[in-house]
Design a protein around this motif. Structure first.
Motif, PDB file in Angstrom:
ATOM      1  N   ASP A  52      -2.098  -0.962   0.846  1.00 15.02           N
ATOM      2  CA  ASP A  52      -2.516   0.439   0.850  1.00 15.02           C
ATOM      3  C   ASP A  52      -2.390   0.994  -0.569  1.00 15.02           C
ATOM      4  OD1 ASP A  52      -2.632   3.249   1.046  1.00 15.02           O
ATOM      5  OD2 ASP A  52      -1.916   3.203   3.110  1.00 15.02           O
ATOM      6  N   ARG A  55       1.541  -3.129   6.368  1.00 17.54           N
ATOM      7  CA  ARG A  55       1.860  -3.103   7.795  1.00 17.54           C
ATOM      8  C   ARG A  55       0.672  -3.614   8.627  1.00 17.54           C
ATOM      9  NH1 ARG A  55       0.917   2.039   5.961  1.00 17.54           N
ATOM     10  NH2 ARG A  55      -0.718   3.256   7.002  1.00 17.54           N
ATOM     11  N   VAL A 102       0.287   3.799  -1.080  1.00 17.46           N
ATOM     12  CA  VAL A 102       1.678   3.341  -1.042  1.00 17.46           C
ATOM     13  C   VAL A 102       2.019   2.553  -2.301  1.00 17.46           C
ATOM     14  CG1 VAL A 102       3.355   1.936   0.211  1.00 17.46           C
ATOM     15  CG2 VAL A 102       1.671   3.286   1.475  1.00 17.46           C
ATOM     16  N   ASN A 106      13.116   0.998  -2.420  1.00 16.83           N
ATOM     17  CA  ASN A 106      11.697   1.130  -2.767  1.00 16.83           C
ATOM     18  C   ASN A 106      10.945  -0.181  -2.590  1.00 16.83           C
ATOM     19  OD1 ASN A 106      11.496   3.889  -3.498  1.00 16.83           O
ATOM     20  ND2 ASN A 106      12.477   3.480  -5.459  1.00 16.83           N
ATOM     21  N   ILE A 115      10.330  -0.506   1.121  1.00 16.80           N
ATOM     22  CA  ILE A 115       9.282   0.426   1.549  1.00 16.80           C
ATOM     23  C   ILE A 115       7.921  -0.076   1.116  1.00 16.80           C
ATOM     24  CG2 ILE A 115       8.339   2.750   1.209  1.00 16.80           C
ATOM     25  CD1 ILE A 115      11.206   3.756   0.934  1.00 16.80           C
ATOM     26  N   PHE A 126       6.949  -3.205   3.405  1.00 18.87           N
ATOM     27  CA  PHE A 126       6.687  -2.958   4.815  1.00 18.87           C
ATOM     28  C   PHE A 126       5.636  -1.865   5.040  1.00 18.87           C
ATOM     29  CE2 PHE A 126      10.939  -4.925   5.115  1.00 18.87           C
ATOM     30  CZ  PHE A 126      10.655  -5.910   6.037  1.00 18.87           C
ATOM     31  N   ALA A 127       5.570  -0.877   4.163  1.00 19.80           N
ATOM     32  CA  ALA A 127       4.627   0.227   4.381  1.00 19.80           C
ATOM     33  C   ALA A 127       3.238  -0.081   3.854  1.00 19.80           C
ATOM     34  CB  ALA A 127       5.164   1.501   3.705  1.00 19.80           C
ATOM     35  N   ALA A 128       3.139  -0.815   2.766  1.00 22.39           N
ATOM     36  CA  ALA A 128       1.825  -1.085   2.188  1.00 22.39           C
ATOM     37  C   ALA A 128       1.092  -2.212   2.898  1.00 22.39           C
ATOM     38  CB  ALA A 128       1.964  -1.432   0.699  1.00 22.39           C
TER      39      ALA A 128
END
Length: 317
Positions: free
Chosen positions: A251, A317, A254, A307, A310, A313-315
């Motif tokens: 992402d 998912r 992110v 960071n 994050i 896992f967030a970019a």
């Protein structure tokens, strides 16, 4: 329409006022150096689009020369007395912080209202500059509130601003210059070279290893260059865009946002970020000029680990 140039003009007018006030400050033996430095800053902001790259380059050299040869000095303009400040503190207490809170409140509320109500369709503000405009508007509202509420001497806010900016000195313009340096590095192909090297080292398809290299690269470049804004163009060109976003489908929001946060962890751990880490030590008259950096390491390292998680896992998912 309110454009970014309006904001440059506002900031330029402020620096021009600092320069003018410095000229007449006979208590500062280096007043002419201060006046020249802040005058060049004002000239850059007010006329930067008209004097071209060569002219702006000369201004930067002038700023570097004035700072490098020690022509800047601290000023101590007379505004309100210690007794008056103590009286305000006793009388108003924490209410004195209200004008300062107006600035972020105006930026937040103004941006949300402009972007999520029909007000935005009126086209009053240049696209993607809304937050900047409302931030400056908040500063003007806070200034007006101070005049109406506390009724200071007319030039007191400018004199206090000059006192603070003189205490910070050349480090006040360091983030702007380092950001420009990052763009120059990216244009020179430094990011591409680093990307080629890391591409040979990182196992192909290993997203977590790529995230680690990107995050640690942001930290290390930030520590060397002094600011995450300078490191980001290099690391984005090297790893962020070609690998994390294009190759692995991360992402972009992110990767960009958390990548910058990883870089800021490096800011906490380097004396190169003089405006953040050395200037406070000087203003607080700490015995150890690196005391701020040493105190922040215990916070920076856990933040970096968070960071990285994050980002992974967030970019992806």
């Amino acid at each position: 329409m309110i454009t970014l140039q309006w904001l440059y003009a506002l900031a330029g007018a402020m620096f021009a006022a600092f320069a003018l006030l410095s000229v007449f400050d006979r208590s500062n033996p280096k007043r002419l150096g201060n006046a020249a430095f802040w005058g060049l800053m004002a000239l850059s902001l007010l006329t930067g689009d008209f004097i071209g790259d060569f002219g702006n380059g000369l201004l930067v050299l002038g700023l570097a020369g004035l700072a490098g040869f020690g022509f800047l000095g601290r000023s101590h303009p007379a505004t309100t007395s210690d007794e008056e400040r103590a009286a305000f503190s006793v009388q108003l207490g924490n209410k004195l912080f209200l004008p300062a809170l107006i600035i972020p409140a105006a930026a937040l509320i103004g941006t949300l209202v402009y972007n999520y109500t029909p007000v935005g369709s009126l086209g009053w503000i240049e696209a993607k500059r809304e937050t900047y405009v409302f931030l400056c508007l908040g500063a003007l509202l806070a200034l007006g509130t101070i005049y109406l509420w506390l009724r200071p001497p007319a030039v007191a806010p400018l004199q206090e601003g000059r006192r603070l900016i003189d205490a910070i000195g050349w480090a006040a313009v360091l983030p702007q210059m380092l950001a420009a340096l990052g763009v120059l590095f990216a244009a020179a192909g430094v990011g591409t070279i680093i990307g080629d090297i890391t591409g040979m080292v990182i196992p192909k398809g290993n997203i977590f290893a790529t995230v680690l290299v990107f995050a640690f690269g942001m930290v290390l470049f930030t520590m060397v260059m002094g600011n995450a804004f300078a490191a980001f163009p290099v690391m984005a060109a090297a790893i962020g865009v070609p690998l994390l976003i294009q190759a692995y489908g991360g992402d972009p929001a992110v990767v960009g946002a958390v990548g910058m946060l990883a870089g800021f962890c490096g800011t906490l751990m380097t004396p190169m970020a003089a405006n953040f880490n050395l200037v406070p030590a000087a203003l607080l008259e700490l015995k150890d000029q690196y005391g701020v950096v040493k105190a922040q390491i215990a916070t920076a390292l856990p933040l970096l680990a968070v960071n990285i998680l994050i980002l992974y896992f967030a970019a992806f998912r």
